[in-house]
Design a protein around this motif. Sequence first.
Motif, PDB file in Angstrom:
ATOM      1  N   UNK A  85       0.966  -0.994   0.145  1.00  0.00           N
ATOM      2  CA  UNK A  85       0.019   0.037   0.007  1.00  0.00           C
ATOM      3  C   UNK A  85       0.873   1.414   0.031  1.00  0.00           C
ATOM      4  N   UNK A  86       1.846   1.289   0.753  1.00  0.00           N
ATOM      5  CA  UNK A  86       2.796   2.578   0.948  1.00  0.00           C
ATOM      6  C   UNK A  86       3.489   2.609  -0.318  1.00  0.00           C
ATOM      7  N   UNK A  87       4.278   1.454  -0.778  1.00  0.00           N
ATOM      8  CA  UNK A  87       4.805   1.594  -2.062  1.00  0.00           C
ATOM      9  C   UNK A  87       3.775   2.047  -3.436  1.00  0.00           C
ATOM     10  N   UNK A  88       2.856   1.431  -3.506  1.00  0.00           N
ATOM     11  CA  UNK A  88       1.809   2.020  -4.319  1.00  0.00           C
ATOM     12  C   UNK A  88       1.477   3.418  -4.436  1.00  0.00           C
ATOM     13  N   UNK A  89       1.342   3.951  -3.197  1.00  0.00           N
ATOM     14  CA  UNK A  89       1.109   5.475  -3.062  1.00  0.00           C
ATOM     15  C   UNK A  89       2.356   6.164  -3.357  1.00  0.00           C
ATOM     16  N   UNK A  90       3.406   5.770  -2.965  1.00  0.00           N
ATOM     17  CA  UNK A  90       4.729   6.517  -3.320  1.00  0.00           C
ATOM     18  C   UNK A  90       4.982   6.612  -4.813  1.00  0.00           C
ATOM     19  N   UNK A  91       4.523   5.230  -5.560  1.00  0.00           N
ATOM     20  CA  UNK A  91       4.781   5.391  -6.909  1.00  0.00           C
ATOM     21  C   UNK A  91       3.855   6.278  -7.698  1.00  0.00           C
ATOM     22  N   UNK A  92       2.490   6.069  -7.292  1.00  0.00           N
ATOM     23  CA  UNK A  92       1.454   6.902  -7.947  1.00  0.00           C
ATOM     24  C   UNK A  92       1.681   8.307  -7.597  1.00  0.00           C
ATOM     25  N   UNK A  98       3.419  15.091  -6.999  1.00  0.00           N
ATOM     26  CA  UNK A  98       3.348  15.599  -5.664  1.00  0.00           C
ATOM     27  C   UNK A  98       4.193  14.663  -4.606  1.00  0.00           C
ATOM     28  N   UNK A  99       4.364  15.231  -3.338  1.00  0.00           N
ATOM     29  CA  UNK A  99       5.031  14.677  -2.418  1.00  0.00           C
ATOM     30  C   UNK A  99       4.493  13.555  -1.949  1.00  0.00           C
ATOM     31  N   UNK A 100       4.996  12.779  -1.144  1.00  0.00           N
ATOM     32  CA  UNK A 100       4.401  11.461  -0.539  1.00  0.00           C
ATOM     33  C   UNK A 100       3.399  11.796   0.352  1.00  0.00           C
ATOM     34  N   UNK A 101       2.119  11.549   0.240  1.00  0.00           N
ATOM     35  CA  UNK A 101       1.122  11.665   1.608  1.00  0.00           C
ATOM     36  C   UNK A 101       1.354  10.837   2.545  1.00  0.00           C
ATOM     37  N   UNK A 102       0.938  11.182   3.628  1.00  0.00           N
ATOM     38  CA  UNK A 102       0.398  10.125   4.758  1.00  0.00           C
ATOM     39  C   UNK A 102      -0.474   8.954   4.164  1.00  0.00           C
ATOM     40  N   UNK A 138      -5.305  -4.386  -8.365  1.00  0.00           N
ATOM     41  CA  UNK A 138      -5.404  -3.660  -9.599  1.00  0.00           C
ATOM     42  C   UNK A 138      -6.433  -2.550  -9.231  1.00  0.00           C
ATOM     43  N   UNK A 139      -7.522  -2.936  -8.696  1.00  0.00           N
ATOM     44  CA  UNK A 139      -8.606  -2.203  -8.314  1.00  0.00           C
ATOM     45  C   UNK A 139      -8.192  -1.160  -7.168  1.00  0.00           C
ATOM     46  N   UNK A 140      -7.605  -1.453  -6.210  1.00  0.00           N
ATOM     47  CA  UNK A 140      -7.139  -0.744  -5.152  1.00  0.00           C
ATOM     48  C   UNK A 140      -6.205   0.296  -5.681  1.00  0.00           C
ATOM     49  N   UNK A 141      -5.205  -0.143  -6.516  1.00  0.00           N
ATOM     50  CA  UNK A 141      -4.312   0.800  -7.247  1.00  0.00           C
ATOM     51  C   UNK A 141      -5.103   2.089  -7.875  1.00  0.00           C
ATOM     52  N   UNK A 142      -6.137   1.761  -8.562  1.00  0.00           N
ATOM     53  CA  UNK A 142      -7.014   2.707  -9.349  1.00  0.00           C
ATOM     54  C   UNK A 142      -7.647   3.616  -8.474  1.00  0.00           C
ATOM     55  N   UNK A 145      -5.362   5.795  -7.096  1.00  0.00           N
ATOM     56  CA  UNK A 145      -4.702   6.875  -8.086  1.00  0.00           C
ATOM     57  C   UNK A 145      -6.018   7.990  -8.121  1.00  0.00           C
ATOM     58  N   UNK A 146      -7.334   7.522  -8.005  1.00  0.00           N
ATOM     59  CA  UNK A 146      -8.367   8.587  -7.883  1.00  0.00           C
ATOM     60  C   UNK A 146      -8.057   9.434  -6.781  1.00  0.00           C
ATOM     61  N   UNK A 147      -7.752   9.073  -5.625  1.00  0.00           N
ATOM     62  CA  UNK A 147      -7.525  10.069  -4.559  1.00  0.00           C
ATOM     63  C   UNK A 147      -6.220  10.888  -4.440  1.00  0.00           C
ATOM     64  N   UNK A 148      -5.364  10.320  -5.209  1.00  0.00           N
ATOM     65  CA  UNK A 148      -4.008  11.062  -5.527  1.00  0.00           C
ATOM     66  C   UNK A 148      -4.601  12.115  -6.731  1.00  0.00           C
ATOM     67  N   UNK A 149      -5.405  11.694  -7.505  1.00  0.00           N
ATOM     68  CA  UNK A 149      -5.749  12.686  -8.393  1.00  0.00           C
ATOM     69  C   UNK A 149      -6.395  13.837  -7.628  1.00  0.00           C
ATOM     70  N   UNK A 150      -7.231  13.650  -6.638  1.00  0.00           N
ATOM     71  CA  UNK A 150      -7.902  14.732  -5.786  1.00  0.00           C
ATOM     72  C   UNK A 150      -6.638  15.560  -5.131  1.00  0.00           C
ATOM     73  N   UNK A 151      -5.714  14.966  -4.742  1.00  0.00           N
ATOM     74  CA  UNK A 151      -4.566  15.718  -4.112  1.00  0.00           C
ATOM     75  C   UNK A 151      -3.673  16.579  -5.123  1.00  0.00           C
ATOM     76  N   UNK A 152      -3.364  15.939  -6.295  1.00  0.00           N
ATOM     77  CA  UNK A 152      -2.688  16.591  -7.305  1.00  0.00           C
ATOM     78  C   UNK A 152      -3.534  17.932  -8.046  1.00  0.00           C
ATOM     79  N   UNK A 153      -4.782  17.514  -8.239  1.00  0.00           N
ATOM     80  CA  UNK A 153      -5.854  18.687  -8.609  1.00  0.00           C
ATOM     81  C   UNK A 153      -6.149  20.013  -7.825  1.00  0.00           C
ATOM     82  N   UNK A 154      -5.615  19.725  -6.435  1.00  0.00           N
ATOM     83  CA  UNK A 154      -5.717  21.026  -5.502  1.00  0.00           C
ATOM     84  C   UNK A 154      -7.197  20.824  -4.990  1.00  0.00           C
TER      85      UNK A 154
END
Length: 298
Positions: A85-92, A98-102, A138-142, A145-154
């Motif tokens: 989970x942590x590695x996937x968030x770091x990769x995405x 963006x910087x690594x979220x908690x 794969x679904x969790x990764x997506x 990605x959706x949540x990191x999209x929220x972050x990156x989009x501000x």
Amino acid sequence: MLRIVLFLLTNLAVMLVAGVVLSLLGVGSTHGAGNTLQLGNLLVMCFVFGSVGSLISLLMSKWMAKRSMGVQIIESPRTGEERWLVDTVAELSQKAGIKMPEVGIFPSYQSNAFATGWNKNAALVAVSAGLLQRMTRDEVRAVLGHEIGHVANGDMVTLALVQGVVNAFVMFFSRIIGNFVDRVIFKNEEGPGIAYYVTSIVADIVLGILASTIVMYFSRYREFRADEAGAQLAGRQAMINALRALQREQEVPDQMPAEMTAMAITTGKREGFSFASLFMSHPPLEKRIEALQNLQIA
């Protein structure tokens, strides 16, 4: 009980900060001679209270989310699943720029996830235990990605700004209506009377409900953008499969607190078109899947 305490703390902070800001700006009374409104002072006061409330909620969002949702932050992964989970968030996150979220997990049977934080480089991404149990990687990764999209989009910052402006105009016009009723209908020219306060409160409620459709429209719009980001980061088909997995769980009771719903990937409810849909924070999952199917990416 915790939610009540958090609510009181937030409102106390709003009152203190708004009071200091108004004092520094030298804003005086909102009423003048003959019970006339001082529109300049009123407008500044409304924007200060409206904006300060939204900004304080934004600044406290990560802290409040951790406590209201019982999020367990992964500081040192203890299992292979947590490490993945942590590695996937770091990769995405790196792909999104963006910087690594908690990263955290919250106890909920419902498959869900959310992102929050006042800054896209100081965010929190959390997923439910149920999502990890029942979705494929794969679904969790997506979903991530959706949540990191929220972050990156501000999206959290923009939503706070939209909410602040809406709050300000609701306060402003409700007090104009209250003053009109007090002066013109009740012929009161000796300062704000009971009619002013009662009418302003009623107008606050009515205008607030109507104005919330603007905020919810933006919330629905940003879900489409986050789905697109998730598709770009993790693959379109994986994002579609994740939304279909959420569709299969729409009868599972929604366990997200009301204040967290707008930040979640789903509300857990069926959302067809109706007048009530104007007040929904998320578009129907069918519409989101259809939008992804029409998206011109791999």
